[in-house]
Write a protein that holds these residues in place. Sequence first.
Motif, PDB file in Angstrom:
ATOM      1  N   GLY A   1      47.181  41.477  33.608  1.00  0.00           N
ATOM      2  CA  GLY A   1      46.892  40.040  33.256  1.00  0.00           C
ATOM      3  C   GLY A   1      46.988  39.425  34.407  1.00  0.00           C
ATOM      4  N   LYS A   2      48.157  39.325  35.310  1.00  0.00           N
ATOM      5  CA  LYS A   2      48.047  38.747  36.566  1.00  0.00           C
ATOM      6  C   LYS A   2      46.886  38.899  37.308  1.00  0.00           C
ATOM      7  CE  LYS A   2      52.282  37.749  37.702  1.00  0.00           C
ATOM      8  NZ  LYS A   2      53.653  38.042  38.312  1.00  0.00           N
ATOM      9  N   PHE A   3      46.709  40.322  37.519  1.00  0.00           N
ATOM     10  CA  PHE A   3      45.398  40.381  38.317  1.00  0.00           C
ATOM     11  C   PHE A   3      44.350  39.721  37.946  1.00  0.00           C
ATOM     12  CE2 PHE A   3      41.744  43.005  39.320  1.00  0.00           C
ATOM     13  CZ  PHE A   3      41.605  42.934  40.695  1.00  0.00           C
ATOM     14  N   ILE A   4      44.028  39.852  36.540  1.00  0.00           N
ATOM     15  CA  ILE A   4      42.707  38.917  35.935  1.00  0.00           C
ATOM     16  C   ILE A   4      42.827  37.588  36.110  1.00  0.00           C
ATOM     17  CG2 ILE A   4      41.264  38.741  33.931  1.00  0.00           C
ATOM     18  CD1 ILE A   4      42.305  41.683  33.046  1.00  0.00           C
ATOM     19  N   LEU A   5      43.993  37.200  35.828  1.00  0.00           N
ATOM     20  CA  LEU A   5      43.876  35.775  36.056  1.00  0.00           C
ATOM     21  C   LEU A   5      43.868  35.232  37.588  1.00  0.00           C
ATOM     22  CD1 LEU A   5      47.343  34.947  33.810  1.00  0.00           C
ATOM     23  CD2 LEU A   5      44.693  34.496  33.429  1.00  0.00           C
ATOM     24  N   GLY A   6      44.337  36.160  38.553  1.00  0.00           N
ATOM     25  CA  GLY A   6      44.291  35.991  39.981  1.00  0.00           C
ATOM     26  C   GLY A   6      42.771  35.872  40.410  1.00  0.00           C
ATOM     27  N   LEU A   7      41.809  36.472  39.688  1.00  0.00           N
ATOM     28  CA  LEU A   7      40.210  36.310  39.834  1.00  0.00           C
ATOM     29  C   LEU A   7      39.875  35.326  39.413  1.00  0.00           C
ATOM     30  CD1 LEU A   7      39.386  40.221  39.015  1.00  0.00           C
ATOM     31  CD2 LEU A   7      39.660  39.325  41.379  1.00  0.00           C
ATOM     32  N   ILE A   8      40.340  34.718  38.222  1.00  0.00           N
ATOM     33  CA  ILE A   8      39.546  33.535  37.665  1.00  0.00           C
ATOM     34  C   ILE A   8      40.375  32.128  38.143  1.00  0.00           C
ATOM     35  CG2 ILE A   8      39.569  32.271  35.560  1.00  0.00           C
ATOM     36  CD1 ILE A   8      40.305  34.753  33.880  1.00  0.00           C
ATOM     37  N   ILE A   9      41.603  32.161  38.565  1.00  0.00           N
ATOM     38  CA  ILE A   9      41.951  31.059  39.402  1.00  0.00           C
ATOM     39  C   ILE A   9      42.914  31.411  40.347  1.00  0.00           C
ATOM     40  CG2 ILE A   9      42.289  29.215  37.509  1.00  0.00           C
ATOM     41  CD1 ILE A   9      44.944  30.524  36.466  1.00  0.00           C
ATOM     42  N   PRO A  10      42.102  31.847  41.499  1.00  0.00           N
ATOM     43  CA  PRO A  10      42.699  32.298  42.716  1.00  0.00           C
ATOM     44  C   PRO A  10      43.620  31.376  43.736  1.00  0.00           C
ATOM     45  CG  PRO A  10      40.386  32.046  43.236  1.00  0.00           C
ATOM     46  CD  PRO A  10      40.669  31.705  41.874  1.00  0.00           C
ATOM     47  N   GLY A  11      44.476  31.709  43.959  1.00  0.00           N
ATOM     48  CA  GLY A  11      45.550  30.850  44.849  1.00  0.00           C
ATOM     49  C   GLY A  11      46.149  29.787  43.886  1.00  0.00           C
ATOM     50  N   GLU A  12      46.247  29.967  42.584  1.00  0.00           N
ATOM     51  CA  GLU A  12      46.885  28.969  41.808  1.00  0.00           C
ATOM     52  C   GLU A  12      48.210  29.916  41.251  1.00  0.00           C
ATOM     53  OE1 GLU A  12      46.397  25.834  41.311  1.00  0.00           O
ATOM     54  OE2 GLU A  12      44.539  25.792  42.435  1.00  0.00           O
ATOM     55  N   THR A  13      48.991  29.905  41.861  1.00  0.00           N
ATOM     56  CA  THR A  13      50.224  30.682  41.607  1.00  0.00           C
ATOM     57  C   THR A  13      51.201  30.114  40.404  1.00  0.00           C
ATOM     58  OG1 THR A  13      50.808  31.381  43.804  1.00  0.00           O
ATOM     59  CG2 THR A  13      52.442  31.801  42.365  1.00  0.00           C
ATOM     60  N   GLU A  14      51.299  29.039  40.254  1.00  0.00           N
ATOM     61  CA  GLU A  14      51.910  28.186  38.954  1.00  0.00           C
ATOM     62  C   GLU A  14      51.100  28.245  37.849  1.00  0.00           C
ATOM     63  OE1 GLU A  14      54.290  24.371  38.030  1.00  0.00           O
ATOM     64  OE2 GLU A  14      52.843  24.067  39.754  1.00  0.00           O
ATOM     65  N   ALA A  15      49.770  28.084  37.984  1.00  0.00           N
ATOM     66  CA  ALA A  15      48.989  28.081  36.845  1.00  0.00           C
ATOM     67  C   ALA A  15      48.740  29.592  36.276  1.00  0.00           C
ATOM     68  CB  ALA A  15      47.654  27.848  37.140  1.00  0.00           C
ATOM     69  N   ILE A  16      48.844  30.890  37.224  1.00  0.00           N
ATOM     70  CA  ILE A  16      48.796  31.921  36.737  1.00  0.00           C
ATOM     71  C   ILE A  16      50.129  32.357  35.824  1.00  0.00           C
ATOM     72  CG2 ILE A  16      49.061  34.308  37.550  1.00  0.00           C
ATOM     73  CD1 ILE A  16      47.183  33.442  39.900  1.00  0.00           C
TER      74      ILE A  16
END
Length: 222
Positions: A160-175
Amino acid sequence: MISFTQYNIVILNCVVNYFCVFLCKTSFTLLEIFIHFVRQKDESKLYPTRFAIDKETFLKIIKLGVPATVSALCYSFANLIIQSEINSFGPTQISGNTAATTVEGFMFAITGAAAATTAVFIGQNLGAGNRERITQILKKGYLFWCSVAAAICVFCLLSGKFILGLIIPGETEAISYGMIRVYFICGSAIIHAAYNINNGAMQAFGYSTYQMIVNVLCICGF
């Protein structure tokens, strides 16, 4: 980072596009089928002037269709309330929540298939008079779909965290906010699969009213 106004514009654009595409596609498909059968020369030929409403069939459609529609609306109503609350948190939470729905798509594809296949197999065996097979269908359906749901649950939680990183890269808090939703939604994949199997079985037996009551109480009430 997109603003709240930009987010609403994107959502509105998606809704309008989906509605227009769905409406146009459905209309042209129905028109094509209609013309095809009108042009037939054999016993399958359609005579528009002979159209009439059969009361018994119409009442059956209403009996099954209205509860099924209300059940589907329960999800939209519940999501509307949830989304309105999430929108009050801020753009970071909105971004994470929206991205998390992509990860959920893997789970809902599996659980939706569980409901569809259960309804089809039970419906076919009911129509053929093979009621003794229904118990086996439910047992094997629970075993198979709950196992698949467990596998997709593990996949979503681990990736999940990897996929979210592809969608919103660099947004650590949003992830991190997105993963909260992933944990709760995808973590209950087995329960959702079993619930959808029950829904599919009730649809096959024609118990749409009972399904509607359960959905209203469980989805909107709790």
